[in-house]
Design a protein around this motif. Structure first.
Motif, PDB file in Angstrom:
ATOM      1  N   LEU A  60       0.963  -1.110  -0.065  1.00  0.00           N
ATOM      2  CA  LEU A  60       0.145  -0.017   0.029  1.00  0.00           C
ATOM      3  C   LEU A  60       0.900   1.200  -0.014  1.00  0.00           C
ATOM      4  CD1 LEU A  60      -3.138   0.401   0.258  1.00  0.00           C
ATOM      5  CD2 LEU A  60      -3.008   1.139   2.608  1.00  0.00           C
ATOM      6  N   ILE A  61       1.815   1.388   0.865  1.00  0.00           N
ATOM      7  CA  ILE A  61       2.863   2.468   1.197  1.00  0.00           C
ATOM      8  C   ILE A  61       3.455   2.731  -0.365  1.00  0.00           C
ATOM      9  CG2 ILE A  61       4.794   3.299   2.134  1.00  0.00           C
ATOM     10  CD1 ILE A  61       3.800   1.890   4.729  1.00  0.00           C
ATOM     11  N   SER A  62       3.821   1.552  -0.793  1.00  0.00           N
ATOM     12  CA  SER A  62       4.721   1.730  -2.037  1.00  0.00           C
ATOM     13  C   SER A  62       4.107   2.200  -3.424  1.00  0.00           C
ATOM     14  CB  SER A  62       5.494   0.358  -2.377  1.00  0.00           C
ATOM     15  OG  SER A  62       4.828  -0.405  -3.151  1.00  0.00           O
ATOM     16  N   VAL A  63       2.630   1.743  -3.363  1.00  0.00           N
ATOM     17  CA  VAL A  63       1.863   2.107  -4.522  1.00  0.00           C
ATOM     18  C   VAL A  63       1.774   3.642  -4.351  1.00  0.00           C
ATOM     19  CG1 VAL A  63      -0.298   1.870  -5.431  1.00  0.00           C
ATOM     20  CG2 VAL A  63       0.731   0.013  -4.898  1.00  0.00           C
ATOM     21  N   HIS A  64       1.439   4.138  -3.048  1.00  0.00           N
ATOM     22  CA  HIS A  64       1.087   5.505  -2.754  1.00  0.00           C
ATOM     23  C   HIS A  64       2.387   6.454  -3.066  1.00  0.00           C
ATOM     24  CE1 HIS A  64      -0.645   8.750  -0.874  1.00  0.00           C
ATOM     25  NE2 HIS A  64       0.622   9.133  -0.077  1.00  0.00           N
ATOM     26  N   ARG A  65       3.513   5.986  -2.958  1.00  0.00           N
ATOM     27  CA  ARG A  65       4.858   6.648  -3.075  1.00  0.00           C
ATOM     28  C   ARG A  65       5.125   6.783  -4.601  1.00  0.00           C
ATOM     29  NH1 ARG A  65       9.255   7.092   0.338  1.00  0.00           N
ATOM     30  NH2 ARG A  65      10.570   6.509  -1.194  1.00  0.00           N
ATOM     31  N   GLN A  66       4.767   5.853  -5.227  1.00  0.00           N
ATOM     32  CA  GLN A  66       4.776   5.768  -6.733  1.00  0.00           C
ATOM     33  C   GLN A  66       3.952   6.536  -7.416  1.00  0.00           C
ATOM     34  OE1 GLN A  66       4.154   1.851  -8.178  1.00  0.00           O
ATOM     35  NE2 GLN A  66       4.874   2.162 -10.313  1.00  0.00           N
ATOM     36  N   ASN A  67       2.814   6.643  -6.821  1.00  0.00           N
ATOM     37  CA  ASN A  67       1.701   7.369  -7.348  1.00  0.00           C
ATOM     38  C   ASN A  67       2.173   8.964  -7.120  1.00  0.00           C
ATOM     39  OD1 ASN A  67      -0.835   8.189  -8.304  1.00  0.00           O
ATOM     40  ND2 ASN A  67      -1.284   8.744  -6.238  1.00  0.00           N
ATOM     41  N   THR A  68       2.659   9.464  -5.887  1.00  0.00           N
ATOM     42  CA  THR A  68       2.953  10.781  -5.699  1.00  0.00           C
ATOM     43  C   THR A  68       4.165  11.198  -6.833  1.00  0.00           C
ATOM     44  OG1 THR A  68       2.570  10.065  -3.391  1.00  0.00           O
ATOM     45  CG2 THR A  68       3.907  12.324  -3.726  1.00  0.00           C
ATOM     46  N   HIS A  69       5.163  10.329  -6.826  1.00  0.00           N
ATOM     47  CA  HIS A  69       6.463  10.499  -7.683  1.00  0.00           C
ATOM     48  C   HIS A  69       5.780  10.704  -9.043  1.00  0.00           C
ATOM     49  CE1 HIS A  69      10.468  10.005  -9.036  1.00  0.00           C
ATOM     50  NE2 HIS A  69       9.728   9.360 -10.298  1.00  0.00           N
ATOM     51  N   HIS A  70       5.070   9.788  -9.437  1.00  0.00           N
ATOM     52  CA  HIS A  70       4.518  10.027 -11.126  1.00  0.00           C
ATOM     53  C   HIS A  70       3.836  11.394 -11.077  1.00  0.00           C
ATOM     54  CE1 HIS A  70       1.390   9.019 -14.300  1.00  0.00           C
ATOM     55  NE2 HIS A  70       2.789   8.575 -14.743  1.00  0.00           N
ATOM     56  N   MET A  71       2.853  11.800 -10.338  1.00  0.00           N
ATOM     57  CA  MET A  71       2.143  13.059 -10.203  1.00  0.00           C
ATOM     58  C   MET A  71       3.125  14.042 -10.086  1.00  0.00           C
ATOM     59  SD  MET A  71      -1.066  12.878  -9.957  1.00  0.00           S
ATOM     60  CE  MET A  71      -2.253  11.601 -10.234  1.00  0.00           C
ATOM     61  N   ARG A  72       4.188  14.087  -9.432  1.00  0.00           N
ATOM     62  CA  ARG A  72       4.951  15.174  -9.424  1.00  0.00           C
ATOM     63  C   ARG A  72       5.788  15.300 -10.576  1.00  0.00           C
ATOM     64  NH1 ARG A  72       8.309  14.292  -4.655  1.00  0.00           N
ATOM     65  NH2 ARG A  72       6.456  14.587  -3.504  1.00  0.00           N
ATOM     66  N   GLU A  73       6.008  14.296 -11.272  1.00  0.00           N
ATOM     67  CA  GLU A  73       6.921  14.380 -12.834  1.00  0.00           C
ATOM     68  C   GLU A  73       5.917  14.744 -13.488  1.00  0.00           C
ATOM     69  OE1 GLU A  73       9.759  10.657 -13.628  1.00  0.00           O
ATOM     70  OE2 GLU A  73       7.677  10.399 -14.324  1.00  0.00           O
ATOM     71  N   GLN A  74       4.849  14.281 -13.633  1.00  0.00           N
ATOM     72  CA  GLN A  74       3.530  14.791 -14.596  1.00  0.00           C
ATOM     73  C   GLN A  74       3.594  16.489 -14.390  1.00  0.00           C
ATOM     74  OE1 GLN A  74       1.554  13.733 -16.845  1.00  0.00           O
ATOM     75  NE2 GLN A  74       2.624  11.795 -16.868  1.00  0.00           N
ATOM     76  N   ILE A  75       3.469  16.944 -13.252  1.00  0.00           N
ATOM     77  CA  ILE A  75       3.275  18.152 -13.084  1.00  0.00           C
ATOM     78  C   ILE A  75       4.667  18.942 -13.396  1.00  0.00           C
ATOM     79  CG2 ILE A  75       3.084  20.065 -11.340  1.00  0.00           C
ATOM     80  CD1 ILE A  75       1.553  18.255  -9.844  1.00  0.00           C
ATOM     81  N   GLN A  76       5.947  18.726 -13.201  1.00  0.00           N
ATOM     82  CA  GLN A  76       7.272  19.170 -13.790  1.00  0.00           C
ATOM     83  C   GLN A  76       7.217  19.172 -15.354  1.00  0.00           C
ATOM     84  OE1 GLN A  76       9.892  17.010 -11.799  1.00  0.00           O
ATOM     85  NE2 GLN A  76      10.035  18.056 -10.113  1.00  0.00           N
ATOM     86  N   ARG A  77       6.679  18.170 -15.993  1.00  0.00           N
ATOM     87  CA  ARG A  77       6.876  17.960 -17.466  1.00  0.00           C
ATOM     88  C   ARG A  77       5.611  19.304 -17.823  1.00  0.00           C
ATOM     89  NH1 ARG A  77       5.607  12.348 -19.110  1.00  0.00           N
ATOM     90  NH2 ARG A  77       7.296  11.856 -17.774  1.00  0.00           N
ATOM     91  N   PHE A  78       4.665  19.262 -17.313  1.00  0.00           N
ATOM     92  CA  PHE A  78       3.345  20.150 -17.721  1.00  0.00           C
ATOM     93  C   PHE A  78       4.195  21.519 -17.738  1.00  0.00           C
ATOM     94  CE2 PHE A  78       0.168  23.062 -16.531  1.00  0.00           C
ATOM     95  CZ  PHE A  78      -0.789  23.048 -17.382  1.00  0.00           C
ATOM     96  N   GLU A  79       4.627  21.699 -16.652  1.00  0.00           N
ATOM     97  CA  GLU A  79       5.160  23.394 -16.225  1.00  0.00           C
ATOM     98  C   GLU A  79       6.322  23.633 -17.545  1.00  0.00           C
ATOM     99  OE1 GLU A  79       5.043  25.685 -13.478  1.00  0.00           O
ATOM    100  OE2 GLU A  79       3.300  24.576 -12.724  1.00  0.00           O
TER     101      GLU A  79
END
Lengths: 51, 250
Positions: A20-39
Motif C-alpha cells: 500500500l505504501i509503495s503504491v502511494h509513493r509511486q503515485n506521488t512520484h508520478h504525479m510530481r513528474e507529470q506536473i514538472q513536465r507540464f510546467e
C-alpha cells in the motif's frame, strides 16, 4: 510452532501494508513528474507564442 | 477499470469480510464453550472432596492455553479473510490511482493543446490582420514593394496584381493554420468543432469585403473539455484589419 505462525501472519500483513505504501509513493512520484513536465512545456509554449 | 473488475473486486472484498466475521464469531463461540467447560470442570472437582469420581472432559485439560482441534481453523479463517479484504482493497486502490493518473495526464495534455490552439489562432490573426491592412491601404501599399528591395521598380505590378498576391498569401496562411490544427488533432487534442470554423468567414475560399479584405467573424466561443474540468474560451475580433483579438479564458 506458535512463534512461526505469528511470524508468518506478521509477514503477510506487513506485505500488504508495504504494498500500500509503495503504491502511494509511486503515485506521488508520478504525479510530481507529470506536473514538472507540464510546467516545462507550458513555459516553452509561452516563449513560442509570445507576441 | 471496467464495471466487471469493480464488481469482482467488491465481491472478493465482501466474501473476505464475511469470512473474517464468521471466523470471529466462531472463535467467540469456541471461547464461550471453553469457559463453560472450565466452569463445569471446576464444579466437578469440588466433588473430589466428597469422594466422587472426577468426570472432567479431557478437552479442558488438553487445552493448555491454546485453541484445539477445529477452533484453530476458525482463527485462520479470520486472518485469511482480513488478508483477502486488505489485498483486494490494495488492488482496488491501485486501479483507482491508475485511472486518476491517466485522467490527470490527459487533463494536462488538453490544457497544453488549448494553449497551443490559442497561440496558433493569435498568430493567424496577426498575419491575416497585417495582410488585411495592406489590402485596406490600397494602391499605397504597392509603394512598399518599391521600398523593399526595389521589386516595384523592376516589375511594376498593377494594384490588382498586388491585391491578388496579398489575397493568395491570406489563403496560404489559412491553409498553414488548418495544417497546424490537423497536427494538434493528430496528437490527441480534443478540438471543439467551432475551432475549425476559425476567426475568418469562409466558404470554398475566404469571404471578402467589397474592398477585398478577408471578412472576420465578430466573436466565437470554444468549449474545451478535459477529464477534470472544462474551459470556456471566448474571443472577439472587431475589424478585419485588427492584429489582436480579445481573449477570455474561463
Amino acid at each position: 510452532m506458535n512463534a512461526l505462525h505469528a511470524a508468518l501472519w506478521t509477514l503477510a500483513f506487513s506485505t500488504v501494508v508495504v504494498g500500500l505504501i509503495s503504491v502511494h509513493r509511486q503515485n506521488t512520484h508520478h504525479m510530481r513528474e507529470q506536473i514538472q513536465r507540464f510546467e516545462a512545456r507550458w513555459h516553452q509554449l509561452e516563449a513560442r507564442y509570445e507576441t | 477499470m471496467g464495471p466487471v473488475t469493480t464488481a469482482l473486486l467488491a465481491t472478493v472484498m465482501l466474501l473476505g469480510c464475511a469470512g473474517a466475521l464468521r471466523g470471529a464469531l466462531q472463535s467467540l463461540r469456541a471461547a464461550d464453550r471453553w469457559r463453560a467447560e472450565v466452569r463445569q470442570a471446576a464444579e466437578d472437582s469440588k466433588g473430589r472432596w466428597r469422594g466422587q469420581r472426577l468426570r472432567t472432559s479431557p478437552r479442558v485439560w488438553r487445552f493448555e492455553g491454546k485453541l484445539v482441534r477445529d477452533e484453530r481453523g476458525s482463527l485462520e479463517l479470520w486472518g485469511v479473510g482480513l488478508i483477502l479484504a486488505l489485498t483486494s482493497l490494495l488492488a482496488l486502490q491501485a486501479l483507482i490511482w491508475r485511472r486518476r493518473q491517466a485522467e490527470v495526464r490527459d487533463h494536462f495534455h488538453q490544457t497544453l493543446c488549448l494553449k497551443e490552439a490559442i497561440g496558433e489562432t493569435r498568430r493567424l490573426v496577426v498575419d491575416m490582420g497585417a495582410l488585411n491592412q495592406a489590402i485596406l491601404a490600397g494602391e499605397t501599399s504597392t509603394w512598399a514593394l518599391t521600398l523593399l528591395g526595389g521589386i516595384g521598380i523592376a516589375v511594376r505590378p498593377s494594384w490588382e496584381q498586388v491585391k491578388k498576391a496579398l489575397q493568395l498569401a491570406q489563403e496560404v496562411r489559412w491553409t498553414a493554420y488548418s495544417g497546424e490544427l490537423v497536427r494538434l488533432r493528430v496528437t490527441r487534442c480534443r478540438l471543439p468543432l467551432e475551432i475549425w470554423a476559425g476567426p475568418y468567414e469562409r466558404t470554398w475560399a475566404l469571404v471578402r469585403t467589397p474592398d477585398g479584405r478577408a471578412k472576420n467573424r465578430p466573436s466565437g466561443t470554444w468549449v474545451w473539455t478535459t477529464p477534470l474540468s472544462q474551459y470556456r474560451v471566448r474571443w472577439e475580433l472587431t475589424r478585419p484589419q485588427d492584429r489582436r483579438a480579445r481573449w477570455v479564458v474561463l
